[in-house]
Design an enzyme around this catalytic site. Sequence first.
Site, PDB file in Angstrom:
ATOM      1  N   PHE A  12       0.831  -1.198   0.000  1.00 18.04           N
ATOM      2  CA  PHE A  12       0.000   0.000   0.000  1.00 18.04           C
ATOM      3  C   PHE A  12       0.869   1.254   0.000  1.00 18.04           C
ATOM      4  O   PHE A  12       1.882   1.327   0.717  1.00 18.04           O
ATOM      5  CB  PHE A  12      -0.869   0.059   1.263  1.00 18.04           C
ATOM      6  CG  PHE A  12      -1.845  -1.065   1.415  1.00 18.04           C
ATOM      7  CD1 PHE A  12      -3.154  -0.934   0.981  1.00 18.04           C
ATOM      8  CD2 PHE A  12      -1.461  -2.253   2.022  1.00 18.04           C
ATOM      9  CE1 PHE A  12      -4.065  -1.972   1.147  1.00 18.04           C
ATOM     10  CE2 PHE A  12      -2.361  -3.297   2.190  1.00 18.04           C
ATOM     11  CZ  PHE A  12      -3.667  -3.158   1.750  1.00 18.04           C
ATOM     12  N   ASP A  13       0.434   2.241  -0.757  1.00 21.33           N
ATOM     13  CA  ASP A  13       0.895   3.599  -0.513  1.00 21.33           C
ATOM     14  C   ASP A  13       0.267   4.035   0.822  1.00 21.33           C
ATOM     15  O   ASP A  13      -0.678   3.411   1.298  1.00 21.33           O
ATOM     16  CB  ASP A  13       0.434   4.509  -1.662  1.00 21.33           C
ATOM     17  CG  ASP A  13       0.787   5.960  -1.431  1.00 21.33           C
ATOM     18  OD1 ASP A  13       1.957   6.254  -1.150  1.00 21.33           O
ATOM     19  OD2 ASP A  13      -0.131   6.803  -1.515  1.00 21.33           O
ATOM     20  N   LEU A  14       0.795   5.105   1.406  1.00 17.71           N
ATOM     21  CA  LEU A  14       0.253   5.555   2.694  1.00 17.71           C
ATOM     22  C   LEU A  14      -0.652   6.778   2.529  1.00 17.71           C
ATOM     23  O   LEU A  14      -1.869   6.695   2.705  1.00 17.71           O
ATOM     24  CB  LEU A  14       1.394   5.877   3.655  1.00 17.71           C
ATOM     25  CG  LEU A  14       0.981   6.303   5.070  1.00 17.71           C
ATOM     26  CD1 LEU A  14       0.203   5.202   5.775  1.00 17.71           C
ATOM     27  CD2 LEU A  14       2.205   6.700   5.886  1.00 17.71           C
TER      28      LEU A  14
END
Length: 217
Positions: A12-14
Amino acid sequence: MTETKQVTTILFDLDGTLINTNELIIASFLHTLDHYYPERFTREDVLAFIGPSLFETFSRMDAEKCDEMIQMYRAFNHEKHDTLVTEYETVYETLDELKKAGYKLGIVTTKIRDTVNMGLKLTNLGQFFEVIVTMDDVKMPKPDPEPVLLALEQIGSKPGEAIMVGDNYHDVLAGKNAGTATAGVAWTIKGAEELAKHQPDYMLEKMSDLLQIVGVK
C-alpha cells in the site's frame, strides 16, 4: 490486466490511500510556497505536487533552496500532523481481515520514516505491516520499481504474487514497472477518472473491496 498467481502480498501507498493526509499536505505546501513565492500558488496548483517526492517538486522550483524548502515543509507538516490526519473508511477493518487471513502486508511510500511512523501511530495501523519502505530506504522513488521490489524482497514474495495499491499514478506505474498487479483508489484527491487513465488492474470504491478481489469474502 497484469497476470497474477494466487495473491499472497498486498503493498500500500500511505498518504491518500490508507490515511487522509490531503489537507495536511496541501496546507504544508501552501505554507512553504507562500513564504518563498507570496500569493503565487493556490490550492488547485498544489494538487499536482501530491504524489512526487518533496525533492522532485522543490528542486524543480529552486535547486539551491530545495533542502531549505523541504525543511520548512516538514516542520509545518509535523506540527500540524495530528490535527489534520484521519483514516479512510474501512481501512482498519480491511487490514485486520487481511492480516487474519494470512496475507503479507507492506507499505511503499515517498515519505520519510519519521513522518510515516507518526501517521501509523496516530491511526494504530502500524501493527498490520511486516515491511515499510520509505524515501530513506531507496535511491529512486516511485514510479521507479525500486521501492516495490525492495518491499517484495524484504517480505519474501515475488511480483506475480502481489498487488500494489495507491491513489496516485506513481503508485500504479511503480507496480506495473515492478511486475505486480495494481489497484487504484477512487477516493484519490486528483479524481478517479484521472487515475483510471493509467489503467490499474482494479479500482477500489472503498478499501474493503480488496477483500473480494483477493477472495477473503
